[in-house]
Design a protein around this motif. Structure first.
Motif, PDB file in Angstrom:
ATOM      1  N   GLU A  31      34.178 107.379 -49.461  1.00  0.00           N
ATOM      2  CA  GLU A  31      33.325 106.587 -48.470  1.00  0.00           C
ATOM      3  C   GLU A  31      32.869 107.797 -47.345  1.00  0.00           C
ATOM      4  OE1 GLU A  31      36.427 104.000 -47.458  1.00  0.00           O
ATOM      5  OE2 GLU A  31      37.360 105.424 -46.071  1.00  0.00           O
ATOM      6  N   PRO A  32      31.722 107.644 -46.949  1.00  0.00           N
ATOM      7  CA  PRO A  32      31.162 108.182 -45.630  1.00  0.00           C
ATOM      8  C   PRO A  32      32.101 108.186 -44.255  1.00  0.00           C
ATOM      9  CG  PRO A  32      30.162 106.409 -45.756  1.00  0.00           C
ATOM     10  CD  PRO A  32      31.003 106.276 -47.005  1.00  0.00           C
ATOM     11  N   PRO A  33      32.085 109.416 -43.605  1.00  0.00           N
ATOM     12  CA  PRO A  33      31.595 110.815 -44.218  1.00  0.00           C
ATOM     13  C   PRO A  33      32.693 111.417 -45.158  1.00  0.00           C
ATOM     14  CG  PRO A  33      32.580 110.976 -41.994  1.00  0.00           C
ATOM     15  CD  PRO A  33      32.883 109.494 -42.271  1.00  0.00           C
ATOM     16  N   THR A  34      31.916 112.272 -46.259  1.00  0.00           N
ATOM     17  CA  THR A  34      32.567 112.810 -47.456  1.00  0.00           C
ATOM     18  C   THR A  34      33.530 113.938 -46.645  1.00  0.00           C
ATOM     19  OG1 THR A  34      30.746 114.505 -47.544  1.00  0.00           O
ATOM     20  CG2 THR A  34      30.926 112.068 -48.783  1.00  0.00           C
ATOM     21  N   LEU A  35      34.276 114.540 -47.691  1.00  0.00           N
ATOM     22  CA  LEU A  35      35.201 115.634 -47.101  1.00  0.00           C
ATOM     23  C   LEU A  35      34.172 116.825 -46.878  1.00  0.00           C
ATOM     24  CD1 LEU A  35      38.061 116.609 -46.940  1.00  0.00           C
ATOM     25  CD2 LEU A  35      38.215 116.994 -49.367  1.00  0.00           C
ATOM     26  N   ILE A  36      33.424 117.010 -47.722  1.00  0.00           N
ATOM     27  CA  ILE A  36      32.676 117.909 -47.530  1.00  0.00           C
ATOM     28  C   ILE A  36      31.854 118.096 -46.174  1.00  0.00           C
ATOM     29  CG2 ILE A  36      30.258 119.103 -48.178  1.00  0.00           C
ATOM     30  CD1 ILE A  36      31.200 118.829 -51.058  1.00  0.00           C
ATOM     31  N   HIS A  37      31.314 116.941 -45.773  1.00  0.00           N
ATOM     32  CA  HIS A  37      30.458 116.730 -44.529  1.00  0.00           C
ATOM     33  C   HIS A  37      31.481 116.880 -43.440  1.00  0.00           C
ATOM     34  CE1 HIS A  37      27.429 114.283 -46.501  1.00  0.00           C
ATOM     35  NE2 HIS A  37      27.201 115.574 -46.653  1.00  0.00           N
ATOM     36  N   LEU A  38      32.815 116.620 -43.599  1.00  0.00           N
ATOM     37  CA  LEU A  38      33.991 116.845 -42.450  1.00  0.00           C
ATOM     38  C   LEU A  38      34.241 118.246 -42.344  1.00  0.00           C
ATOM     39  CD1 LEU A  38      35.931 113.587 -43.213  1.00  0.00           C
ATOM     40  CD2 LEU A  38      34.450 114.012 -41.305  1.00  0.00           C
ATOM     41  N   LEU A  39      34.392 118.998 -43.528  1.00  0.00           N
ATOM     42  CA  LEU A  39      34.827 120.180 -43.479  1.00  0.00           C
ATOM     43  C   LEU A  39      33.493 121.107 -42.714  1.00  0.00           C
ATOM     44  CD1 LEU A  39      36.261 120.766 -47.012  1.00  0.00           C
ATOM     45  CD2 LEU A  39      37.464 121.167 -44.872  1.00  0.00           C
ATOM     46  N   GLU A  40      32.512 120.794 -43.037  1.00  0.00           N
ATOM     47  CA  GLU A  40      31.127 121.239 -42.445  1.00  0.00           C
ATOM     48  C   GLU A  40      31.150 121.302 -40.992  1.00  0.00           C
ATOM     49  OE1 GLU A  40      27.992 119.735 -44.501  1.00  0.00           O
ATOM     50  OE2 GLU A  40      27.642 121.558 -45.770  1.00  0.00           O
ATOM     51  N   ALA A  41      31.556 120.109 -40.393  1.00  0.00           N
ATOM     52  CA  ALA A  41      31.522 119.778 -39.257  1.00  0.00           C
ATOM     53  C   ALA A  41      32.963 120.289 -38.526  1.00  0.00           C
ATOM     54  CB  ALA A  41      31.436 118.502 -38.615  1.00  0.00           C
ATOM     55  N   ALA A  42      33.844 120.839 -39.115  1.00  0.00           N
ATOM     56  CA  ALA A  42      35.087 121.049 -38.654  1.00  0.00           C
ATOM     57  C   ALA A  42      35.975 119.852 -37.882  1.00  0.00           C
ATOM     58  CB  ALA A  42      35.078 122.430 -37.810  1.00  0.00           C
ATOM     59  N   ARG A  43      35.790 118.807 -38.645  1.00  0.00           N
ATOM     60  CA  ARG A  43      36.592 117.556 -37.842  1.00  0.00           C
ATOM     61  C   ARG A  43      37.948 117.573 -38.448  1.00  0.00           C
ATOM     62  NH1 ARG A  43      32.573 112.504 -38.386  1.00  0.00           N
ATOM     63  NH2 ARG A  43      34.360 111.663 -37.646  1.00  0.00           N
ATOM     64  N   TRP A  44      38.927 118.373 -38.207  1.00  0.00           N
ATOM     65  CA  TRP A  44      39.962 118.262 -38.709  1.00  0.00           C
ATOM     66  C   TRP A  44      41.080 117.163 -38.542  1.00  0.00           C
ATOM     67  CZ3 TRP A  44      39.271 122.357 -41.310  1.00  0.00           C
ATOM     68  CH2 TRP A  44      38.643 123.423 -40.971  1.00  0.00           C
ATOM     69  N   GLU A  45      40.889 116.326 -37.598  1.00  0.00           N
ATOM     70  CA  GLU A  45      41.610 115.140 -37.639  1.00  0.00           C
ATOM     71  C   GLU A  45      41.253 114.137 -38.649  1.00  0.00           C
ATOM     72  OE1 GLU A  45      42.123 113.598 -33.672  1.00  0.00           O
ATOM     73  OE2 GLU A  45      42.975 115.361 -32.746  1.00  0.00           O
ATOM     74  N   ALA A  46      39.727 114.066 -38.541  1.00  0.00           N
ATOM     75  CA  ALA A  46      39.284 113.140 -39.800  1.00  0.00           C
ATOM     76  C   ALA A  46      39.313 113.407 -41.036  1.00  0.00           C
ATOM     77  CB  ALA A  46      37.799 113.050 -39.391  1.00  0.00           C
ATOM     78  N   ILE A  47      39.394 114.809 -41.466  1.00  0.00           N
ATOM     79  CA  ILE A  47      39.903 115.206 -42.681  1.00  0.00           C
ATOM     80  C   ILE A  47      41.176 114.876 -42.964  1.00  0.00           C
ATOM     81  CG2 ILE A  47      40.161 117.329 -44.140  1.00  0.00           C
ATOM     82  CD1 ILE A  47      37.899 118.726 -42.402  1.00  0.00           C
ATOM     83  N   ASP A  48      42.294 115.290 -42.014  1.00  0.00           N
ATOM     84  CA  ASP A  48      43.462 114.819 -42.323  1.00  0.00           C
ATOM     85  C   ASP A  48      43.753 113.180 -42.770  1.00  0.00           C
ATOM     86  OD1 ASP A  48      46.146 113.800 -40.993  1.00  0.00           O
ATOM     87  OD2 ASP A  48      46.427 115.891 -41.612  1.00  0.00           O
ATOM     88  N   ASP A  49      42.965 112.354 -41.844  1.00  0.00           N
ATOM     89  CA  ASP A  49      42.979 111.079 -42.180  1.00  0.00           C
ATOM     90  C   ASP A  49      42.407 110.699 -43.471  1.00  0.00           C
ATOM     91  OD1 ASP A  49      44.030 110.815 -39.585  1.00  0.00           O
ATOM     92  OD2 ASP A  49      41.976 110.030 -38.657  1.00  0.00           O
ATOM     93  N   LYS A  50      41.397 111.226 -43.936  1.00  0.00           N
ATOM     94  CA  LYS A  50      40.880 111.109 -45.194  1.00  0.00           C
ATOM     95  C   LYS A  50      41.654 111.338 -46.265  1.00  0.00           C
ATOM     96  CE  LYS A  50      36.290 111.123 -46.104  1.00  0.00           C
ATOM     97  NZ  LYS A  50      36.196 109.837 -46.911  1.00  0.00           N
ATOM     98  N   LEU A  51      42.232 112.576 -46.360  1.00  0.00           N
ATOM     99  CA  LEU A  51      43.089 113.065 -47.348  1.00  0.00           C
ATOM    100  C   LEU A  51      44.404 112.037 -47.300  1.00  0.00           C
ATOM    101  CD1 LEU A  51      43.055 116.841 -46.885  1.00  0.00           C
ATOM    102  CD2 LEU A  51      42.015 115.423 -48.765  1.00  0.00           C
ATOM    103  N   ARG A  52      45.005 111.658 -46.077  1.00  0.00           N
ATOM    104  CA  ARG A  52      46.166 110.729 -46.034  1.00  0.00           C
ATOM    105  C   ARG A  52      45.752 109.468 -46.519  1.00  0.00           C
ATOM    106  NH1 ARG A  52      50.182 113.214 -43.973  1.00  0.00           N
ATOM    107  NH2 ARG A  52      49.931 114.942 -42.398  1.00  0.00           N
ATOM    108  N   ALA A  53      44.612 108.910 -46.519  1.00  0.00           N
ATOM    109  CA  ALA A  53      44.161 107.434 -46.731  1.00  0.00           C
ATOM    110  C   ALA A  53      43.899 107.643 -48.484  1.00  0.00           C
ATOM    111  CB  ALA A  53      42.788 107.012 -46.609  1.00  0.00           C
ATOM    112  N   ALA A  54      43.434 108.672 -49.111  1.00  0.00           N
ATOM    113  CA  ALA A  54      43.439 108.943 -50.495  1.00  0.00           C
ATOM    114  C   ALA A  54      44.762 109.056 -50.955  1.00  0.00           C
ATOM    115  CB  ALA A  54      42.599 110.114 -50.745  1.00  0.00           C
ATOM    116  N   PHE A  55      45.678 109.717 -50.633  1.00  0.00           N
ATOM    117  CA  PHE A  55      46.898 109.855 -51.274  1.00  0.00           C
ATOM    118  C   PHE A  55      47.639 108.506 -51.135  1.00  0.00           C
ATOM    119  CE2 PHE A  55      46.015 114.610 -50.461  1.00  0.00           C
ATOM    120  CZ  PHE A  55      46.215 114.863 -52.011  1.00  0.00           C
ATOM    121  N   GLY A  56      47.389 107.953 -49.947  1.00  0.00           N
ATOM    122  CA  GLY A  56      48.210 106.590 -49.655  1.00  0.00           C
ATOM    123  C   GLY A  56      47.529 105.543 -50.811  1.00  0.00           C
ATOM    124  N   GLU A  57      46.330 105.631 -51.294  1.00  0.00           N
ATOM    125  CA  GLU A  57      45.726 104.805 -52.209  1.00  0.00           C
ATOM    126  C   GLU A  57      46.346 105.324 -53.692  1.00  0.00           C
ATOM    127  OE1 GLU A  57      41.485 103.710 -54.024  1.00  0.00           O
ATOM    128  OE2 GLU A  57      41.717 104.936 -52.504  1.00  0.00           O
TER     129      GLU A  57
END
Length: 538
Positions: free
Chosen positions: A327-353
């Protein structure tokens, strides 16, 4: 904060106003200097100047001529006239040129600051009007179709919005509350001659199809549509009456749409009716099924019509993807923007699922691994780094073929690797900024006897002046202008104590056009004049 431009052919006037007043204390971010009308225009072309303070009588281009050009090219910029001539004809011309005020030389600092403050208040009031509710409402109306399509695309791609946030966005965009209401999903693919159109003509055809849908369905359904990433037109059709659920009527009308497009737009379309769901919870699932059916059941064949049946839905649901990873924004887009908190949230959501729904699924474990590993490799290579050097022995595990056999191990690896990538990117940013600061300071120290300005520094480092100013303050905690003054004053102290140069010669060596400006700056820094300082330290 605003930017000010001081224009006068008398150099000492410009230097006194620019160098001796604490502009930042009154809300002026940068005080630019120009000594002629053409030089002022050059600065105005490069910077967003809010206020121009200009003398009337200047050789070449007068202040009134400069103001006329400013009014023509930068109508929001405010102008203040400065002159030693008090005749009424100048004041009259100033009024005709819509200047904000007319100040007579010699101008007291308090009078000048009072005038600048009043003009700044007027600027603020005007900008508040620009962003007023009436202006925003007009802009919203003008861009409403695009904003509505953007929101629908976000929902189709799986962007998660809270119920209150979604309600607020839809209310702003003029939708009735659709939460919990049924909807029909319909997808349309433009084919045949449509594919030969240029972008502008194709956009008109898509708009025409949207109007046809509204005309055919409008008595019983409210339509909301967007063009998705696959170039399909996706329609969310909400019944106007709560008990309106005639699937046969909907299909017949959708089929009529095919005939109308062929007859009146001279082109072919394929239509897929994706079925009924509840908004918004069923939207992403129905959309994914419809995209899959378009690919597997319609394919490249043109001018087909189909409805997604229940059996088809069951078949396409057997192995769902990890939605939270895509789901957007993708992991690649978040890494490009260095949005570390959002990256952390996305990974935790994926592993939670994965931990709650698919903990025993090797296929989903592999899917998550490949998705995360590819994003990490991409950002490392884009930054000119070898991922193997960034993460060390963890890279060897990536090349083993089946590196992780549990969600726990993959999760630990993902966050450990993320931290190393973050540390490397943060260090690169620090190194780049430190190098920039050293280059700026070197330029200042080597040119302290000349005109050292924000503009000359920016040209030397090939960066925008606003960026240079803000980064210098961010890294050092000191304003760039304060650093320049400090270097000059430190050198002045040394020359006064150890040398025999006259005061005016020291002023010239330090880049001051007039000894008066040097005396004023020195006294402001140390509380005494340069001569008194020399006398005390001789």
């Amino acid at each position: 904060m605003v930017q000010l431009l001081i224009v006068d052919d008398e150099i000492h006037v410009v230097e006194r106003f620019a160098g001796t007043i604490d502009w930042k204390a009154v809300g002026v971010e940068q005080a630019h200097k120009a000594y002629s009308g053409p030089e002022a225009l050059s600065i105005l072309e490069r910077f967003s100047v809010d206020i121009v303070l200009t003398d009337i009588q200047m050789p070449g281009m007068t202040g009134l001529e400069l103001i006329a050009e400013v009014r023509r090219r930068w109508p929001k910029t405010k102008c203040i006239l400065l002159s030693g001539y008090s005749e009424f004809k100048y004041a009259k011309e100033a009024i005709l040129h819509q200047t904000e005020d007319y100040l007579l030389k010699p101008v007291k600092e308090t009078e000048l600051l009072s005038t600048i403050g009043r003009v700044m208040d007027k600027l603020r009031a005007e900008w508040e009007e620009v962003v007023s509710r009436q202006r925003l409402a007009y802009a919203l109306k003008e861009n409403l179709p695009l904003l509505r399509a953007s929101l629908l695309n976000d929902l189709l791609q799986g962007r998660q919005l809270s119920e209150s946030s979604l309600r607020g966005k839809m209310d702003t965009l003029g939708f009735e509350d659709m939460t919990g209401r049924p909807f029909e999903l319909m997808m349309i693919r433009l084919e045949d001659s449509f594919l030969e159109y240029d972008a502008n003509r194709l956009s008109l055809m898509e708009y025409a199809v949207g109007n046809m849908v509204e005309e055919l369905f409008g008595d019983r359904y409210a339509g909301w549509y967007a063009k998705d990433t696959h170039d399909y037109l996706v329609f969310v059709m909400t019944p106007l009456l709560s008990d309106d659920g005639d699937a046969a009527w909907f299909e017949r009308t959708a089929s009529s749409l095919q005939s109308a497009v062929k007859t009146y737009l001279k082109g072919k379309i394929s239509v897929l009716v994706g079925g009924r769901g509840q908004f918004p919870q069923d939207l992403r699932e129905l959309y994914d099924r419809s995209v899959s059916s378009f690919r597997t059941r319609i394919g490249s064949v043109q001018e087909l019509f189909m409805r997604l049946g229940e059996q088809q839905q069951i078949d396409t649901e057997t192995v769902p993807s990890l939605y939270s990873l895509y789901e957007p924004p993708t992991l690649i887009h978040l890494l490009e923007a260095a949005r570390w908190e959002a990256i952390d949230d996305k990974l935790r959501a994926a592993f939670g699922e994965m931990e709650t729904k698919r903990a025993d699924s090797p296929e989903h474990l592999l899917e998550a691994y490949f998705s995360i590993a590819s994003a990490y490799s991409y950002i490392a290579h884009k930054n000119g780094r070898h991922l193997s050097r960034l993460i060390g022995e963890d890279f060897d595990r990536m090349t083993e073929g089946s590196p992780f056999r549990s969600v726990k191990l993959l999760k630990e690896w993902a966050f450990r690797t993320l931290e190393r990538i973050r540390e490397d990117m943060d260090q690169e940013t620090k190194d780049t900024r430190a190098s920039l600061i050293n280059e700026i300071r070197g330029f200042i120290e080597n040119n302290i006897g000349h005109e050292v300005s924000l503009q000359s520094i920016s040209e030397h480092v090939h960066l925008h002046p606003v960026y240079v100013s803000k980064i210098y303050k961010l890294v050092t905690g000191e304003n760039l202008s304060d650093y320049i003054t400090r270097i000059r004053m430190e050198k002045a102290q040394y020359l006064l104590k150890s040398g025999t140069d006259k005061i005016y010669e020291i002023a010239a060596r330090l880049g001051y056009q007039r000894p008066h400006s040097f005396n004023h700056a020195f006294k402001k820094s140390f509380g005494i004049t340069p001569q008194d300082y020399r006398d005390q330290n001789s």
